[in-house]
Design a protein around this motif. Structure first.
Motif, PDB file in Angstrom:
ATOM      1  N   ILE A 146     -93.734 -10.746-141.470  1.00  0.00           N
ATOM      2  CA  ILE A 146     -94.935 -11.550-141.653  1.00  0.00           C
ATOM      3  C   ILE A 146     -96.172 -10.659-141.570  1.00  0.00           C
ATOM      4  N   LEU A 147     -96.992 -10.696-142.595  1.00  0.00           N
ATOM      5  CA  LEU A 147     -98.287 -10.005-142.596  1.00  0.00           C
ATOM      6  C   LEU A 147     -99.353 -11.081-142.464  1.00  0.00           C
ATOM      7  N   TYR A 148    -100.109 -11.032-141.388  1.00  0.00           N
ATOM      8  CA  TYR A 148    -100.988 -12.154-141.047  1.00  0.00           C
ATOM      9  C   TYR A 148    -102.443 -11.703-140.890  1.00  0.00           C
ATOM     10  N   TYR A 149    -103.287 -12.144-141.828  1.00  0.00           N
ATOM     11  CA  TYR A 149    -104.726 -11.865-141.754  1.00  0.00           C
ATOM     12  C   TYR A 149    -105.395 -13.068-141.082  1.00  0.00           C
ATOM     13  N   ASN A 150    -105.942 -12.860-139.915  1.00  0.00           N
ATOM     14  CA  ASN A 150    -106.631 -13.933-139.206  1.00  0.00           C
ATOM     15  C   ASN A 150    -107.951 -14.284-139.893  1.00  0.00           C
ATOM     16  N   PRO A 151    -108.506 -15.479-139.615  1.00  0.00           N
ATOM     17  CA  PRO A 151    -109.815 -15.844-140.175  1.00  0.00           C
ATOM     18  C   PRO A 151    -110.851 -14.756-139.912  1.00  0.00           C
ATOM     19  N   TYR A 152    -111.690 -14.512-140.881  1.00  0.00           N
ATOM     20  CA  TYR A 152    -112.745 -13.499-140.864  1.00  0.00           C
ATOM     21  C   TYR A 152    -112.245 -12.093-141.185  1.00  0.00           C
ATOM     22  N   GLU A 153    -110.948 -11.866-141.141  1.00  0.00           N
ATOM     23  CA  GLU A 153    -110.454 -10.505-141.337  1.00  0.00           C
ATOM     24  C   GLU A 153    -110.673 -10.038-142.773  1.00  0.00           C
ATOM     25  N   ILE A 154    -110.326 -10.897-143.732  1.00  0.00           N
ATOM     26  CA  ILE A 154    -110.551 -10.543-145.146  1.00  0.00           C
ATOM     27  C   ILE A 154    -111.145 -11.705-145.940  1.00  0.00           C
ATOM     28  N   SER A 155    -111.446 -12.808-145.248  1.00  0.00           N
ATOM     29  CA  SER A 155    -112.007 -13.976-145.936  1.00  0.00           C
ATOM     30  C   SER A 155    -112.818 -14.800-144.947  1.00  0.00           C
ATOM     31  N   SER A 156    -113.502 -15.811-145.430  1.00  0.00           N
ATOM     32  CA  SER A 156    -114.363 -16.619-144.573  1.00  0.00           C
ATOM     33  C   SER A 156    -113.546 -17.497-143.635  1.00  0.00           C
ATOM     34  N   TYR A 157    -114.209 -18.015-142.611  1.00  0.00           N
ATOM     35  CA  TYR A 157    -113.538 -18.913-141.667  1.00  0.00           C
ATOM     36  C   TYR A 157    -112.997 -20.143-142.384  1.00  0.00           C
ATOM     37  N   ALA A 158    -113.768 -20.645-143.358  1.00  0.00           N
ATOM     38  CA  ALA A 158    -113.364 -21.846-144.093  1.00  0.00           C
ATOM     39  C   ALA A 158    -112.062 -21.638-144.870  1.00  0.00           C
ATOM     40  N   GLU A 159    -111.817 -20.403-145.301  1.00  0.00           N
ATOM     41  CA  GLU A 159    -110.595 -20.102-146.049  1.00  0.00           C
ATOM     42  C   GLU A 159    -109.368 -20.093-145.142  1.00  0.00           C
TER      43      GLU A 159
ATOM     44  N   TYR B  78    -112.533 -20.288-132.239  1.00  0.00           N
ATOM     45  CA  TYR B  78    -111.799 -19.340-133.071  1.00  0.00           C
ATOM     46  C   TYR B  78    -110.316 -19.398-132.727  1.00  0.00           C
ATOM     47  N   GLY B  79    -109.522 -19.695-133.740  1.00  0.00           N
ATOM     48  CA  GLY B  79    -108.076 -19.704-133.573  1.00  0.00           C
ATOM     49  C   GLY B  79    -107.476 -18.503-134.264  1.00  0.00           C
ATOM     50  N   GLY B  80    -106.485 -17.892-133.651  1.00  0.00           N
ATOM     51  CA  GLY B  80    -105.879 -16.706-134.249  1.00  0.00           C
ATOM     52  C   GLY B  80    -104.437 -16.533-133.825  1.00  0.00           C
ATOM     53  N   VAL B  81    -103.767 -15.613-134.488  1.00  0.00           N
ATOM     54  CA  VAL B  81    -102.386 -15.276-134.174  1.00  0.00           C
ATOM     55  C   VAL B  81    -102.301 -13.776-133.908  1.00  0.00           C
ATOM     56  N   SER B  82    -101.608 -13.408-132.837  1.00  0.00           N
ATOM     57  CA  SER B  82    -101.359 -12.001-132.528  1.00  0.00           C
ATOM     58  C   SER B  82     -99.855 -11.775-132.512  1.00  0.00           C
ATOM     59  N   PHE B  83     -99.405 -10.727-133.197  1.00  0.00           N
ATOM     60  CA  PHE B  83     -98.010 -10.330-133.114  1.00  0.00           C
ATOM     61  C   PHE B  83     -97.906  -9.146-132.160  1.00  0.00           C
ATOM     62  N   ILE B  84     -96.947  -9.212-131.257  1.00  0.00           N
ATOM     63  CA  ILE B  84     -96.713  -8.130-130.308  1.00  0.00           C
ATOM     64  C   ILE B  84     -95.326  -7.581-130.584  1.00  0.00           C
ATOM     65  N   ASN B  85     -95.265  -6.360-131.097  1.00  0.00           N
ATOM     66  CA  ASN B  85     -93.979  -5.718-131.385  1.00  0.00           C
ATOM     67  C   ASN B  85     -93.679  -4.701-130.295  1.00  0.00           C
ATOM     68  N   LEU B  86     -92.514  -4.847-129.673  1.00  0.00           N
ATOM     69  CA  LEU B  86     -92.158  -4.037-128.520  1.00  0.00           C
ATOM     70  C   LEU B  86     -90.885  -3.249-128.774  1.00  0.00           C
ATOM     71  N   ASP B  87     -90.890  -2.008-128.335  1.00  0.00           N
ATOM     72  CA  ASP B  87     -89.697  -1.177-128.410  1.00  0.00           C
ATOM     73  C   ASP B  87     -88.686  -1.722-127.402  1.00  0.00           C
ATOM     74  N   ALA B  88     -87.528  -2.173-127.887  1.00  0.00           N
ATOM     75  CA  ALA B  88     -86.536  -2.799-127.006  1.00  0.00           C
ATOM     76  C   ALA B  88     -85.938  -1.824-125.996  1.00  0.00           C
ATOM     77  N   LYS B  89     -86.081  -0.534-126.245  1.00  0.00           N
ATOM     78  CA  LYS B  89     -85.503   0.460-125.339  1.00  0.00           C
ATOM     79  C   LYS B  89     -86.458   0.896-124.238  1.00  0.00           C
ATOM     80  N   THR B  90     -87.760   0.710-124.473  1.00  0.00           N
ATOM     81  CA  THR B  90     -88.752   1.138-123.475  1.00  0.00           C
ATOM     82  C   THR B  90     -89.637  -0.008-122.981  1.00  0.00           C
ATOM     83  N   GLY B  91     -89.775  -1.059-123.794  1.00  0.00           N
ATOM     84  CA  GLY B  91     -90.667  -2.160-123.452  1.00  0.00           C
ATOM     85  C   GLY B  91     -92.112  -1.905-123.825  1.00  0.00           C
ATOM     86  N   LYS B  92     -92.401  -0.738-124.378  1.00  0.00           N
ATOM     87  CA  LYS B  92     -93.769  -0.399-124.762  1.00  0.00           C
ATOM     88  C   LYS B  92     -94.120  -0.994-126.133  1.00  0.00           C
TER      89      LYS B  92
END
Length: 240
Positions: A206-219, A132-146
């Motif tokens: 970027i809005l990124y739906y990973n495989p299986y999230e809303i479609s088949s793995y083949a898609e 399974y290959g996927g992409v994760s976006f990590i958005n961080l508050d530049a003032k706190t690091g959270k």
């Protein structure tokens, strides 16, 4: 090693660090899974930098968590757990087990005075027909690091979701009067929803739906790119 920096209120310099399985486990004496992990880390000890490093490491740990237990807190523990899962499976099915494999790589996609956006690409194989290959976006508050949740990115989450649905329908030729799943997608309860992963570049959201999230793995993955100028008014933070 990659170095990244940006002129912000708080200047962060990221260094890409490699964590090979051999450096974390004694693979000369035990059978190891195949792991290659490249994480961005800040070479600084201030509290904000520590928070950022922790959040990045936490996402990597979750990716390596292949069981039903809660993911480990540190990368070293997560690698040990991943390898133990492989060893246990290998003992139970010695003639059938193919070595487990995992790769993680992250890059800085955007940084400004309010937000840092990290992209983490991963691939995990633990047997079966394919990994399974996927992409994760990590958005961080530049003032706190959270880490910022998706809902914290927007003034009105539902309003933005309604806006994106119109764009999504247009891009995928789904008539307004038809079900969102009418052309083959499988949104839960036949209701449009934003993806788990939303990230930023210099010019786009970027809005990124990973495989299986809303479609088949083949898609494969489904990606929606929106110009920042078109979505900035929906955002609760400055993204330009």
């Amino acid at each position: 090693m990659g170095l990244y920096s940006c002129n912000t209120n708080e200047s962060f310099t990221f260094e890409k660090q490699n964590f090979a399985v051999d450096s974390l486990l004694d693979c000369q004496n035990i059978d190891c899974a195949s792991l290659e992990i490249n994480l961005l880390q800040i070479v600084d000890t201030n509290p904000i930098s520590k928070n950022i490093n922790t959040e990045i490491e936490r996402v990597a740990c979750a990716i390596l968590n292949v069981g039903e237990n809660q993911s480990e807190e540190t990368l070293k523990s997560a690698v040990k757990q991943f390898n133990s899962s492989y060893q246990n499976m290998s003992k139970e099915f010695p003639d059938e087990t193919i070595p487990y494999e995992a790769s993680i790589n992250c890059d800085l996609s955007f940084q400004c005075k309010t937000i840092i956006s990290i992209t983490m690409d991963s691939y995990v194989f633990t047997g079966g027909a394919h990994g399974y290959g996927g992409v994760s976006f990590i958005n961080l508050d530049a003032k706190t690091g959270k880490r910022l949740s998706n809902k914290e990115l927007f003034k009105n989450y539902t309003e933005f979701e309604n806006f994106v649905e119109k764009v999504f329908r247009k891009q995928n030729d789904i008539p307004e009067n038809e079900s969102i799943n009418s052309t083959g997608f499988f949104f839960e309860k036949d209701k449009f929803s934003l993806p788990e992963n939303i990230g930023f570049t210099e010019t786009e959201m970027i809005l990124y739906y990973n495989p299986y999230e809303i479609s088949s793995y083949a898609e494969g993955a489904i990606e929606l790119k929106l110009n920042k100028e078109d979505v900035a008014s929906f955002c609760a933070i400055e993204i330009k």
